[in-house]
Design an enzyme around this catalytic site. Structure first.
Site, PDB file in Angstrom:
ATOM      1  N   GLU A  90       0.819  -1.212   0.000  1.00 19.67           N
ATOM      2  CA  GLU A  90       0.000   0.000   0.000  1.00 19.67           C
ATOM      3  C   GLU A  90       0.854   1.264   0.000  1.00 19.67           C
ATOM      4  O   GLU A  90       1.920   1.303   0.595  1.00 19.67           O
ATOM      5  CB  GLU A  90      -0.855   0.040   1.276  1.00 19.67           C
ATOM      6  CG  GLU A  90      -1.908  -1.026   1.313  1.00 19.67           C
ATOM      7  CD  GLU A  90      -2.640  -1.065   2.650  1.00 19.67           C
ATOM      8  OE1 GLU A  90      -2.743  -0.016   3.320  1.00 19.67           O
ATOM      9  OE2 GLU A  90      -3.098  -2.150   3.013  1.00 19.67           O
ATOM     10  N   CYS A 103       2.929   8.234   1.885  1.00 20.07           N
ATOM     11  CA  CYS A 103       3.311   7.307   2.938  1.00 20.07           C
ATOM     12  C   CYS A 103       3.598   5.978   2.243  1.00 20.07           C
ATOM     13  O   CYS A 103       2.711   5.398   1.606  1.00 20.07           O
ATOM     14  CB  CYS A 103       2.151   7.169   3.921  1.00 20.07           C
ATOM     15  SG  CYS A 103       2.446   5.917   5.176  1.00 20.07           S
ATOM     16  N   CYS A 110       4.965  -7.494   7.818  1.00 21.77           N
ATOM     17  CA  CYS A 110       5.873  -7.017   8.869  1.00 21.77           C
ATOM     18  C   CYS A 110       6.002  -8.112   9.918  1.00 21.77           C
ATOM     19  O   CYS A 110       5.054  -8.849  10.170  1.00 21.77           O
ATOM     20  CB  CYS A 110       5.284  -5.753   9.509  1.00 21.77           C
ATOM     21  SG  CYS A 110       6.346  -5.013  10.775  1.00 21.77           S
ATOM     22  N   CYS A 114       3.229  -5.820  16.438  1.00 25.26           N
ATOM     23  CA  CYS A 114       2.533  -4.856  17.310  1.00 25.26           C
ATOM     24  C   CYS A 114       1.036  -5.189  17.373  1.00 25.26           C
ATOM     25  O   CYS A 114       0.408  -5.461  16.348  1.00 25.26           O
ATOM     26  CB  CYS A 114       2.728  -3.429  16.808  1.00 25.26           C
ATOM     27  SG  CYS A 114       4.468  -2.922  16.763  1.00 25.26           S
ATOM     28  N   CYS A 117      -1.651  -3.150  15.169  1.00 26.65           N
ATOM     29  CA  CYS A 117      -1.329  -2.829  13.773  1.00 26.65           C
ATOM     30  C   CYS A 117      -1.790  -3.921  12.812  1.00 26.65           C
ATOM     31  O   CYS A 117      -1.510  -5.108  13.012  1.00 26.65           O
ATOM     32  CB  CYS A 117       0.178  -2.617  13.644  1.00 26.65           C
ATOM     33  SG  CYS A 117       0.678  -2.156  11.985  1.00 26.65           S
ATOM     34  N   GLY A 157       5.481  -2.433   7.019  1.00 27.90           N
ATOM     35  CA  GLY A 157       6.861  -2.875   7.207  1.00 27.90           C
ATOM     36  C   GLY A 157       7.635  -2.028   8.199  1.00 27.90           C
ATOM     37  O   GLY A 157       7.215  -0.941   8.578  1.00 27.90           O
ATOM     38  N   GLU A 158       8.787  -2.553   8.619  1.00 27.54           N
ATOM     39  CA  GLU A 158       9.681  -1.841   9.525  1.00 27.54           C
ATOM     40  C   GLU A 158      10.912  -1.421   8.721  1.00 27.54           C
ATOM     41  O   GLU A 158      11.734  -2.261   8.348  1.00 27.54           O
ATOM     42  CB  GLU A 158      10.051  -2.752  10.705  1.00 27.54           C
ATOM     43  CG  GLU A 158      11.208  -2.288  11.569  1.00 27.54           C
ATOM     44  CD  GLU A 158      11.099  -0.844  12.049  1.00 27.54           C
ATOM     45  OE1 GLU A 158      10.032  -0.417  12.527  1.00 27.54           O
ATOM     46  OE2 GLU A 158      12.118  -0.125  11.930  1.00 27.54           O
ATOM     47  N   SER A 189       9.956   6.211  10.098  1.00 30.52           N
ATOM     48  CA  SER A 189       9.336   5.790  11.354  1.00 30.52           C
ATOM     49  C   SER A 189       9.794   4.381  11.719  1.00 30.52           C
ATOM     50  O   SER A 189       9.777   3.478  10.888  1.00 30.52           O
ATOM     51  CB  SER A 189       7.817   5.829  11.190  1.00 30.52           C
ATOM     52  OG  SER A 189       7.168   5.463  12.383  1.00 30.52           O
ATOM     53  N   LEU A 213       6.594   4.987  19.909  1.00 37.08           N
ATOM     54  CA  LEU A 213       6.813   4.679  21.328  1.00 37.08           C
ATOM     55  C   LEU A 213       5.604   3.946  21.905  1.00 37.08           C
ATOM     56  O   LEU A 213       5.712   2.829  22.396  1.00 37.08           O
ATOM     57  CB  LEU A 213       7.091   5.989  22.086  1.00 37.08           C
ATOM     58  CG  LEU A 213       7.429   5.818  23.556  1.00 37.08           C
ATOM     59  CD1 LEU A 213       8.739   5.071  23.740  1.00 37.08           C
ATOM     60  CD2 LEU A 213       7.501   7.181  24.246  1.00 37.08           C
ATOM     61  N   ASN A 288      -6.528   3.932  15.240  1.00 34.67           N
ATOM     62  CA  ASN A 288      -7.421   3.450  14.187  1.00 34.67           C
ATOM     63  C   ASN A 288      -7.839   2.048  14.560  1.00 34.67           C
ATOM     64  O   ASN A 288      -6.981   1.195  14.786  1.00 34.67           O
ATOM     65  CB  ASN A 288      -6.664   3.390  12.854  1.00 34.67           C
ATOM     66  CG  ASN A 288      -6.715   4.697  12.125  1.00 34.67           C
ATOM     67  OD1 ASN A 288      -7.794   5.203  11.832  1.00 34.67           O
ATOM     68  ND2 ASN A 288      -5.557   5.256  11.854  1.00 34.67           N
ATOM     69  N   CYS A 329      -2.497   2.083   7.730  1.00 34.67           N
ATOM     70  CA  CYS A 329      -1.647   1.123   7.040  1.00 34.67           C
ATOM     71  C   CYS A 329      -2.062  -0.329   7.250  1.00 34.67           C
ATOM     72  O   CYS A 329      -2.450  -0.739   8.318  1.00 34.67           O
ATOM     73  CB  CYS A 329      -0.194   1.332   7.424  1.00 34.67           C
ATOM     74  SG  CYS A 329       0.084   1.237   9.177  1.00 34.67           S
TER      75      CYS A 329
END
Ligand code: SAH
Length: 346
Positions: A90, A103, A110, A114, A117, A157-158, A189, A213, A288, A329
């Site tokens: 995306e 973005c 990923c 988290c 997410c 993704g990271e 990020s 964080l 979200n 995302c």
């Protein structure tokens, strides 16, 4: 076949030299690729024999638009791109007063896990290539007809888990013969991979580092962000302080407000205490909602903000864009996966 759009200009020059071509061809080739040329045949200022050599050895990446949604509320555009191997990622185009911002994603899926997410629900499929990252900016601009001035690496993704690719992408997108987007117009990020934050600092880039964080105490952070278990908040803040000392760039801290999880007064005070003496900025994000998750948006955003501000922390609350189009995302990719309209690999 060589992924030629992932090559830097000096690498192109070396590649061409090995094939007996003059170095100045590298710039011509780079200009074509970064304008979105889809084939070597289009590159009319290159000789026919060179174009044939290129076509025999190299491929030019080009994602297909699998889905496109335009928000009726604010003009946000969300693209689901299908890559050449069938995987989908995306990209979101946001229309801010200070310029159009994309973005972009850095991985297919990923592996950070988290709890809030959507991008991590199916795990990581693979890393993106530099060209696949660049293409998101390039083809979003070409398809939408809107000039892009800012980039945030905040999609699926990271980015620091795909470190070398991200660095190469930054070099490509920043190049004056390419999209020429200034480092100060780019934000990266991360969920907080401390060794990679230290490694990034050594490059002294002028980009903005955002650290996700989401909680100031280990108990909460480890619960919602498994990556914290091996690191801990103290080590993360220490890495952030080193990053600031080396680069002189203030860090921005992302904090998604989750009902009853990270929105207490005690947590606001602890966050303020951690930030004492470290120039930084807190970005509160209304959570979200993700269907698969029991976590709900906090009802205390304004109070939390005020409590931080009273203790001298600079805070902004992120405006929500694209609320009508699954713009946060990972959500569109999940939806397409479920509907299984895209070969099951979306
Ligand atoms: N992996 C990187 C970049 C991708 S996530 C990172 O962790 O920073 C981009 C931002 O969106 C992060 O701050 C992430 O924590 C946040 N985010 C993810 N899911 C969210 C949700 N459901 N609501 C609000 N923010 C979310």
């Amino acid at each position: 076949m060589t992924d030629i759009k992932s090559m830097t200009q000096p690498e192109l020059a070396a590649w061409l030299k090995e094939r007996g071509e003059p170095a100045f061809r590298a710039k011509q080739l780079f200009l074509w690729l970064h304008r979105g040329a889809g084939s070597f045949d289009e590159m009319t200022n290159l000789s026919k024999s060179l174009r044939e050599k290129l076509a025999a050895e190299c491929r030019i990446t080009r994602p297909q638009v699998a889905r496109k949604q335009v928000s009726a509320l604010d003009g946000t555009i969300k693209y689901l791109w299908q890559l050449q191997d069938g995987n989908c990622i995306e990209t979101v185009l946001m229309r801010y007063h200070h310029g159009n911002t994309v973005c972009i994603s850095s991985q297919v899926g990923c592996r950070m896990g988290c709890a809030f997410c959507a991008s991590t629900l199916g795990g990581k499929v693979r890393d993106l290539t530099p060209s696949e990252m660049l293409d998101q900016v390039l083809f979003t601009q070409l398809d939408s007809g809107l000039p892009i001035s800012n980039i945030v690496l905040m999609g699926i993704g990271e980015p620091l888990d795909n470190f070398d690719t991200v660095l190469r992408f930054l070099e490509l997108v920043n190049h004056p013969d390419g999209l020429n987007i200034g480092m100060r117009h780019i934000s990266l990020s991360t969920c907080g991979l401390v060794d990679k934050i230290d490694k990034l600092a050594q490059h002294r880039l002028q980009l903005t580092l955002s650290v996700s964080l989401h909680a100031p105490d280990d108990e909460t952070r480890s619960r919602i962000m498994p990556v914290n278990r091996g690191i801990g908040v103290e080590r993360l803040f220490a890495a952030c302080r080193r990053y600031f000392e080396v680069t002189g760039r203030r860090i921005s801290y992302e904090y998604a407000m989750i009902d009853g999880v990270n929105d207490s007064d005690r947590q606001a005070d602890l966050l303020a205490a951690h930030l004492k003496g470290t120039p930084g900025h807190v970005n509160l994000i209304p959570l979200n909602e993700v269907k698969e998750s029991p976590l709900r948006p906090s009802r205390r955003v304004a109070e939390f903000q005020k409590r931080l501000e009273r203790q001298g922390v600079t805070v902004t609350v992120r405006r929500k864009l694209g609320g009508d189009i699954d713009a946060s995302c990972g959500q569109l990719r999940r939806k397409a996966m479920k509907e299984d309209t895209l070969d099951g690999r979306a």
